[in-house]
Design a protein around this motif. Structure first.
Motif, mmCIF file in Angstrom:
data_model
loop_
_atom_site.group_PDB
_atom_site.id
_atom_site.type_symbol
_atom_site.label_atom_id
_atom_site.label_comp_id
_atom_site.label_asym_id
_atom_site.label_seq_id
_atom_site.Cartn_x
_atom_site.Cartn_y
_atom_site.Cartn_z
ATOM 1 N N VAL A 94 0.770 -1.136 -0.173
ATOM 2 C CA VAL A 94 -0.028 -0.147 0.153
ATOM 3 C C VAL A 94 0.911 1.322 -0.046
ATOM 4 C CG1 VAL A 94 -1.671 1.431 1.304
ATOM 5 C CG2 VAL A 94 -2.000 -1.226 1.026
ATOM 6 N N LYS A 95 2.085 1.208 0.787
ATOM 7 C CA LYS A 95 2.738 2.373 0.547
ATOM 8 C C LYS A 95 3.731 2.555 -0.504
ATOM 9 C CE LYS A 95 3.732 2.339 5.841
ATOM 10 N NZ LYS A 95 4.268 1.329 6.703
ATOM 11 N N GLN A 96 4.084 1.513 -1.229
ATOM 12 C CA GLN A 96 5.188 1.340 -2.158
ATOM 13 C C GLN A 96 4.686 1.340 -3.302
ATOM 14 O OE1 GLN A 96 8.432 -1.263 -1.089
ATOM 15 N NE2 GLN A 96 8.339 -0.274 0.935
ATOM 16 N N SER A 97 3.175 1.121 -3.664
ATOM 17 C CA SER A 97 2.766 0.669 -4.971
ATOM 18 C C SER A 97 2.896 1.799 -5.809
ATOM 19 C CB SER A 97 1.420 0.332 -4.845
ATOM 20 O OG SER A 97 0.542 0.340 -6.112
ATOM 21 N N PRO A 98 3.213 1.332 -7.008
ATOM 22 C CA PRO A 98 3.501 -0.011 -7.768
ATOM 23 C C PRO A 98 4.780 -0.396 -7.205
ATOM 24 C CG PRO A 98 3.776 1.657 -9.379
ATOM 25 C CD PRO A 98 3.450 2.414 -8.269
ATOM 26 N N VAL A 99 4.806 -1.741 -7.018
ATOM 27 C CA VAL A 99 6.117 -2.421 -6.753
ATOM 28 C C VAL A 99 6.716 -3.097 -7.709
ATOM 29 C CG1 VAL A 99 7.119 -4.258 -5.235
ATOM 30 C CG2 VAL A 99 5.883 -2.436 -3.998
ATOM 31 N N LEU A 100 7.844 -2.875 -8.101
ATOM 32 C CA LEU A 100 8.559 -3.683 -9.239
ATOM 33 C C LEU A 100 9.581 -4.705 -8.549
ATOM 34 C CD1 LEU A 100 9.552 -0.669 -11.277
ATOM 35 C CD2 LEU A 100 7.985 -2.090 -11.868
ATOM 36 N N ASP A 101 9.373 -5.829 -9.009
ATOM 37 C CA ASP A 101 10.287 -6.857 -8.394
ATOM 38 C C ASP A 101 10.527 -7.912 -9.465
ATOM 39 O OD1 ASP A 101 11.456 -8.395 -6.322
ATOM 40 O OD2 ASP A 101 9.581 -9.258 -5.680
ATOM 41 N N ARG A 102 11.600 -8.825 -9.127
ATOM 42 C CA ARG A 102 11.869 -9.634 -10.040
ATOM 43 C C ARG A 102 11.776 -11.322 -9.372
ATOM 44 N NH1 ARG A 102 14.453 -10.414 -14.927
ATOM 45 N NH2 ARG A 102 14.247 -8.102 -15.372
ATOM 46 N N VAL A 103 11.079 -12.041 -9.682
ATOM 47 C CA VAL A 103 10.824 -13.445 -8.999
ATOM 48 C C VAL A 103 11.034 -14.403 -10.083
ATOM 49 C CG1 VAL A 103 9.306 -15.026 -7.997
ATOM 50 C CG2 VAL A 103 9.149 -12.505 -7.578
ATOM 51 N N ASN A 104 12.363 -15.243 -9.656
ATOM 52 C CA ASN A 104 12.537 -16.341 -10.409
ATOM 53 C C ASN A 104 12.715 -15.941 -11.917
ATOM 54 O OD1 ASN A 104 12.522 -17.853 -8.111
ATOM 55 N ND2 ASN A 104 10.403 -18.124 -8.244
ATOM 56 N N GLY A 105 13.214 -14.750 -11.952
ATOM 57 C CA GLY A 105 13.796 -14.499 -13.614
ATOM 58 C C GLY A 105 12.724 -13.605 -14.053
ATOM 59 N N THR A 106 11.481 -13.554 -13.692
ATOM 60 C CA THR A 106 10.391 -12.843 -14.096
ATOM 61 C C THR A 106 10.078 -11.314 -13.674
ATOM 62 O OG1 THR A 106 9.121 -14.834 -14.591
ATOM 63 C CG2 THR A 106 7.763 -12.810 -14.758
ATOM 64 N N PRO A 107 10.039 -10.357 -14.355
ATOM 65 C CA PRO A 107 9.874 -8.977 -13.896
ATOM 66 C C PRO A 107 8.370 -8.801 -13.409
ATOM 67 C CG PRO A 107 10.222 -8.977 -16.241
ATOM 68 C CD PRO A 107 10.217 -10.462 -16.019
ATOM 69 N N LEU A 108 8.293 -8.180 -12.384
ATOM 70 C CA LEU A 108 6.911 -8.079 -11.905
ATOM 71 C C LEU A 108 6.454 -6.638 -11.504
ATOM 72 C CD1 LEU A 108 6.116 -11.195 -9.304
ATOM 73 C CD2 LEU A 108 5.581 -11.103 -12.001
ATOM 74 N N LEU A 109 5.292 -6.455 -11.723
ATOM 75 C CA LEU A 109 4.785 -5.153 -11.388
ATOM 76 C C LEU A 109 3.416 -5.519 -10.392
ATOM 77 C CD1 LEU A 109 4.027 -2.300 -11.487
ATOM 78 C CD2 LEU A 109 2.530 -2.777 -13.636
#
Lengths: 270, 161
Positions: free
Chosen positions: A119-134
């Motif tokens: 809630v504080k940081q949205s949108p959160v960018l992350d990478r999980v097991n090679g996949t870039p996520l939003l």
């Protein structure tokens, strides 16, 4: 930590049950049940009694050792040392079991996003097991969606537009990152002409977006094409207009429940 | 069951009682589920009495099972035997603390000096001090064992996590 002398009697405790994720102890001497979190006897011969709390600290070993160099450290039980979890237990200590997380799993260990952080940081960018996520929390601060942050196969970054009606789309197209990074959201208010144009764009694409009269319009910009994206993950204006991001299934869950079914999960933190 | 309905009735009632004395509290205090205060109180009250109560109900059901045995058809004998296995299981489990199968207790706490410990300095510990006696309990170990009975500076304490 508790003293274990009650009414002059020294008790020895063992783990004997569970109550709403908090364990119950029993003492060998009387068979009374005690709630670990409160130190109170909840059933059995000593019901109503309470253990005295002992002042204790939660410290790093380094800090403690610097204060008590002659102290003693509980040694691991050799038989079980291998089972002490080194990966996630220290992280578990930071999340409470009833904390809400958004959990997902892509081709490997799961990943949990503490809801408060999202809630504080949205949108959160992350990478999980090679996949870039939003990971995006929506305009209502309650809805959420997870997308693959790739546009046409290329990794992309997204950020929340300060105010959707703040800038004319032309400005956003030329320099969105600078506009976002350098200007605090409150400083990006602008003429209503941009508002009108944004509305026209919405009407053109037919995508349902938050009407400009809503208190908190919600638009994402991507740094690769400077297009505007709505909460459905679709570009509503700019070069990527009409494209939509791939979705990733995710579950809003209690931390204890997510962890129970994804014991190797990692935790997002920033 | 056409013959001797009272005997069958007492057998079934006593056997179900013995079985329920274990399974009702086990079901209520199963992990990862919510317990209401009244359900918890019921579970603990049953669990408290279950060691002797399962034995009593089990003995009654055994007596009646034996008296029914000879005159029973083969499938009824199978049913009686299966019920008695459950009764025995219930009586045994009421005496065992199966929670310690999941969370192994520390038989007797052993300690090492701060200087000898190989803990990384970033590891979290629970710390306490009585007089000049300072002790640290690594959270990684406590998260596995959950309870350590200890004596620090002459004061018996329970470290819980």
């Amino acid at each position: 930590m508790w003293t274990r002398t009650v009414n002059g009697k020294v008790l020895h405790f063992y783990l004997a049950g569970i109550n709403n994720q908090n364990f119950l102890m029993r003492d060998k001497e009387t068979g009374t049940w005690w709630q670990q979190i409160t130190g109170k006897a909840i059933s059995g011969p000593m019901k109503g009694a309470a253990l005295d709390l002992v002042l204790s600290d939660e410290l790093t070993f380094g800090e403690w050792k610097s204060e008590f160099s002659n102290g003693e450290v509980l040694a691991g039980v050799p038989k079980y040392i291998k089972e002490y979890d080194s990966n996630w237990e220290p992280e578990v200590a930071k999340l409470k079991s009833r904390d809400v997380v958004v959990g997902l799993q892509i081709a490997g260990p799961g990943r949990a996003y503490p809801w408060d952080a999202l809630v504080k940081q949205s949108p959160v960018l992350d990478r999980v097991n090679g996949t870039p996520l939003l990971v995006a929390v929506g305009p209502d601060s309650k809805s959420f969606r997870v997308f693959v942050s790739r546009i046409d196969g290329k990794d992309a970054e997204f950020f929340l537009k300060g105010e959707p009606q703040a800038e004319a789309p032309a400005v956003a197209k030329t320099d969105p990152p600078a506009a976002s990074k350098d200007d605090p959201p409150s400083a990006t208010k602008s003429a209503s002409s941009g508002d009108v144009k944004a509305k026209a764009d919405d009407a053109k694409t037919g995508k349902p977006v938050a009407p400009s009269a809503a208190p908190k319009p919600w638009i994402l910009l991507d740094t690769a094409t400077a297009s505007e994206w709505n909460f459905q993950g679709c570009a509503i204006s700019g070069p990527s207009q009409g494209k939509c991001l791939d979705r990733i299934p995710a579950l809003k869950d209690y931390w204890f429940d997510w962890r129970n079914y994804h014991p190797d999960t990692t935790i997002y933190k920033r | 069951m056409a013959n001797r309905p009272l005997t069958w009735g007492i057998f079934i009632a006593s056997a179900l009682t013995a079985i329920a004395l274990f399974f009702i509290p086990a079901f209520i205090i199963r992990p990862f589920h919510h317990q209401t205060p009244s359900a918890l109180a019921l579970a603990l009250a049953i669990r408290q009495r279950a060691p002797w109560a399962t034995l009593a109900a089990g003995l009654v059901s055994l007596v009646f099972a034996l008296s029914l045995w000879a005159a029973s058809t083969r499938w009824r004998k199978v049913a009686i035997a299966l019920v008695m296995v459950l009764v025995a299981f219930s009586a045994v489990m009421s005496r065992l603390n199966y929670f310690e199968w999941m969370f192994h207790p520390v038989p007797s706490a052993q300690f090492e000096s701060a200087s000898a410990s190989k803990l990384d300095k970033s590891e979290m510990i629970l710390a306490l001090r009585f007089g000049s006696d300072a002790r640290a309990y690594p959270i990684r170990e406590m998260a596995y064992h959950h309870i350590v009975n200890d004596v620090v500076g002459g004061v018996p304490i329970a470290v819980t996590y």
